[in-house]
Write a protein that holds these residues in place. Structure first.
Motif, mmCIF file in Angstrom:
data_model
loop_
_atom_site.group_PDB
_atom_site.id
_atom_site.type_symbol
_atom_site.label_atom_id
_atom_site.label_comp_id
_atom_site.label_asym_id
_atom_site.label_seq_id
_atom_site.Cartn_x
_atom_site.Cartn_y
_atom_site.Cartn_z
ATOM 1 N N ARG A 1 0.895 -1.299 0.042
ATOM 2 C CA ARG A 1 0.247 -0.083 0.032
ATOM 3 C C ARG A 1 1.176 1.373 0.242
ATOM 4 O O ARG A 1 0.563 2.351 -0.896
ATOM 5 C CB ARG A 1 -1.013 -0.171 1.117
ATOM 6 C CG ARG A 1 -2.081 -1.116 0.865
ATOM 7 C CD ARG A 1 -2.952 -1.132 2.113
ATOM 8 N NE ARG A 1 -4.045 -1.967 1.948
ATOM 9 C CZ ARG A 1 -4.981 -2.213 2.791
ATOM 10 N NH1 ARG A 1 -5.094 -1.682 3.985
ATOM 11 N NH2 ARG A 1 -5.923 -3.215 2.484
ATOM 12 N N ARG B 1 0.653 3.591 -3.491
ATOM 13 C CA ARG B 1 -0.166 4.718 -3.418
ATOM 14 C C ARG B 1 0.297 5.945 -4.090
ATOM 15 O O ARG B 1 1.353 6.272 -4.407
ATOM 16 C CB ARG B 1 -0.787 5.115 -2.080
ATOM 17 C CG ARG B 1 0.478 5.677 -1.017
ATOM 18 C CD ARG B 1 -0.151 6.034 0.249
ATOM 19 N NE ARG B 1 1.019 6.351 1.013
ATOM 20 C CZ ARG B 1 0.857 6.674 2.251
ATOM 21 N NH1 ARG B 1 -0.342 6.969 3.018
ATOM 22 N NH2 ARG B 1 1.919 7.387 2.863
ATOM 23 N N THR B 2 -0.883 6.827 -4.691
ATOM 24 C CA THR B 2 -0.229 7.900 -5.314
ATOM 25 C C THR B 2 -0.729 9.333 -4.585
ATOM 26 O O THR B 2 -0.364 10.406 -5.169
ATOM 27 C CB THR B 2 -0.951 7.986 -6.616
ATOM 28 O OG1 THR B 2 -2.368 7.916 -6.578
ATOM 29 C CG2 THR B 2 -0.638 6.682 -7.587
ATOM 30 N N THR B 3 -1.371 9.168 -3.583
ATOM 31 C CA THR B 3 -1.863 10.295 -2.928
ATOM 32 C C THR B 3 -0.815 10.790 -1.748
ATOM 33 O O THR B 3 -1.041 11.859 -1.235
ATOM 34 C CB THR B 3 -3.060 10.126 -2.078
ATOM 35 O OG1 THR B 3 -3.070 9.052 -1.091
ATOM 36 C CG2 THR B 3 -4.185 9.774 -3.236
ATOM 37 N N ASN B 4 0.280 10.285 -1.450
ATOM 38 C CA ASN B 4 1.208 10.398 -0.538
ATOM 39 C C ASN B 4 2.636 9.915 -0.774
ATOM 40 O O ASN B 4 2.697 8.495 -0.981
ATOM 41 C CB ASN B 4 0.696 10.029 0.925
ATOM 42 C CG ASN B 4 1.216 10.498 2.045
ATOM 43 O OD1 ASN B 4 2.545 10.604 2.016
ATOM 44 N ND2 ASN B 4 0.519 10.958 3.065
#
Length: 126
Positions: free
Chosen positions: A62, A66-69
């Motif tokens: 994860r 992930r691309t948001t953080n």
């Protein structure tokens, strides 16, 4: 992560702010999500503490996908996150937290949290 980094940059929660949230919420359920270095300092203000746990492989996957953080993509950050993950469940169990399997679908985890909150809410008219 350099030695002493968490001492300077750790996320900490304000007890005063959480007390204000409690006062503002009255009979409504209020949820705080996440983890901070001093969270045990405010646990007594909550009706329930929930710990969503995952195994290290799931956490690694994860964090790296992930691309948001960007946190966790750096090898030192990833190692720190995995190292902390090893003891999370036992620590939260010791404090009486409800433990949920975070590898389950997000909707199931959310439903379990809401169900637990609904069991804890005491309505003044009852």
């Amino acid at each position: 992560m350099p030695v002493g980094w968490l001492d300077r940059f750790a996320w900490k929660i304000s007890r005063t702010r959480v007390e204000a949230l409690v006062a503002e919420s009255h009979e409504k359920a209020t949820f705080l999500f996440g983890t901070v270095e001093n969270e045990v300092d405010v646990w007594d203000l909550f009706d329930i503490v929930v710990c969503v746990v995952v195994d290290n492989q799931t956490l690694r996957d994860r964090l790296l996908t992930r691309t948001t953080n960007a946190f966790g993509k750096n090898p030192e950050e990833l190692a720190a996150a995995l190292g902390r993950n090893d003891g999370v469940e036992s620590t939260y169990r010791r404090f009486g937290a409800m433990i949920l399997d975070g590898t389950r679908p997000a909707t199931e985890v959310a439903d379990a949290i809401l169900a637990a909150a609904n069991r804890r809410i005491v309505h003044p008219s009852e």
